[in-house]
Design an enzyme around this catalytic site. Structure first.
Site, PDB file in Angstrom:
ATOM      1  N   GLY A   1     -23.686  23.636  39.223  1.00  9.40           N
ATOM      2  CA  GLY A   1     -22.243  23.468  39.292  1.00  9.40           C
ATOM      3  C   GLY A   1     -21.820  22.825  40.598  1.00  9.40           C
ATOM      4  O   GLY A   1     -20.650  22.535  40.808  1.00  9.40           O
ATOM      5  N   CYS A   2     -22.786  22.625  41.487  1.00  8.51           N
ATOM      6  CA  CYS A   2     -22.518  21.972  42.765  1.00  8.51           C
ATOM      7  C   CYS A   2     -23.126  20.574  42.747  1.00  8.51           C
ATOM      8  O   CYS A   2     -24.223  20.382  42.241  1.00  8.51           O
ATOM      9  CB  CYS A   2     -23.156  22.753  43.913  1.00  8.51           C
ATOM     10  SG  CYS A   2     -22.464  24.368  44.171  1.00  8.51           S
ATOM     11  N   GLN A   3     -22.406  19.616  43.311  1.00  6.29           N
ATOM     12  CA  GLN A   3     -22.942  18.264  43.421  1.00  6.29           C
ATOM     13  C   GLN A   3     -24.050  18.245  44.470  1.00  6.29           C
ATOM     14  O   GLN A   3     -25.077  17.611  44.287  1.00  6.29           O
ATOM     15  CB  GLN A   3     -21.835  17.287  43.796  1.00  6.29           C
ATOM     16  CG  GLN A   3     -22.309  15.852  43.855  1.00  6.29           C
ATOM     17  CD  GLN A   3     -21.183  14.890  44.148  1.00  6.29           C
ATOM     18  OE1 GLN A   3     -20.146  15.273  44.673  1.00  6.29           O
ATOM     19  NE2 GLN A   3     -21.376  13.639  43.811  1.00  6.29           N
ATOM     20  N   SER A   4     -23.861  18.961  45.565  1.00  4.18           N
ATOM     21  CA  SER A   4     -24.884  19.071  46.600  1.00  4.18           C
ATOM     22  C   SER A   4     -25.913  20.101  46.152  1.00  4.18           C
ATOM     23  O   SER A   4     -25.649  20.915  45.270  1.00  4.18           O
ATOM     24  CB  SER A   4     -24.256  19.554  47.914  1.00  4.18           C
ATOM     25  OG  SER A   4     -23.220  18.711  48.313  1.00  4.18           O
TER      26      SER A   4
ATOM     27  N   GLY B   1     -17.948  23.294  43.120  1.00  2.00           N
ATOM     28  CA  GLY B   1     -19.088  23.953  43.747  1.00  2.00           C
ATOM     29  C   GLY B   1     -18.700  25.277  44.379  1.00  2.00           C
ATOM     30  O   GLY B   1     -19.431  26.270  44.261  1.00  2.00           O
TER      31      GLY B   1
END
Length: 146
Positions: free
Chosen positions: A59-62, A129
């Site tokens: 759910g986080c781009q990073s 995120g």
């Protein structure tokens, strides 16, 4: 688990109040972002064996890796990101929630986010995120409640 720096304050409410007071010292968002980056640098690193898909927060781009352990009386979280700003967001969340009883975690809304104006200054992907991070923490707390 190595020694966690959290909690810094006695309660989640005190942690949120301290965060709001600290961010109020900065005049603009470039200073606040720099402070977030500085806070993220204070996170203890995770050992490489925890930086795997098993511990990756989706759910986080990073890339964010998180672990939680404990029971209903005390839950400790460790997390880190490959993004400096995201690591700062993690630091704030762990400051509020890590080292607390499950009931306190579940009863504490993340009011610090609006108190410091963070919601208005995060990109949609960082907001998603952060929501995933807070969701993970709440889910772990709920799981200890049976």
């Amino acid at each position: 688990m190595t020694e966690s720096p959290f909690p810094l304050e006695s309660t989640a409410a005190e942690a949120q109040e301290a965060i709001a007071e600290e961010f109020a010292l900065f005049g603009d968002w470039s200073e606040r972002y720099q402070y977030l980056i500085d806070l993220g640098r204070k996170l203890p690193d995770l050992p490489d064996h925890l930086k795997t898909d098993e511990f990756r927060l989706h759910g986080c781009q990073s890339n964010v890796w998180i672990t939680g352990e404990g029971d209903t009386d005390k839950l400790d979280f460790r997390a880190i990101s490959d993004s400096a700003i995201v690591s700062g967001l993690i630091y704030l969340a762990l400051r509020v929630y890590s080292g607390r009883p499950a009931a306190e975690i579940l009863a504490t809304e993340p009011d610090y986010i609006s108190a410091i104006g963070l919601a208005k200054h995060l990109s949609p992907t960082r907001s998603n995120g952060l929501a995933a991070l807070l969701g993970y923490i709440r889910d772990r707390a709920a799981a200890t409640q049976g």
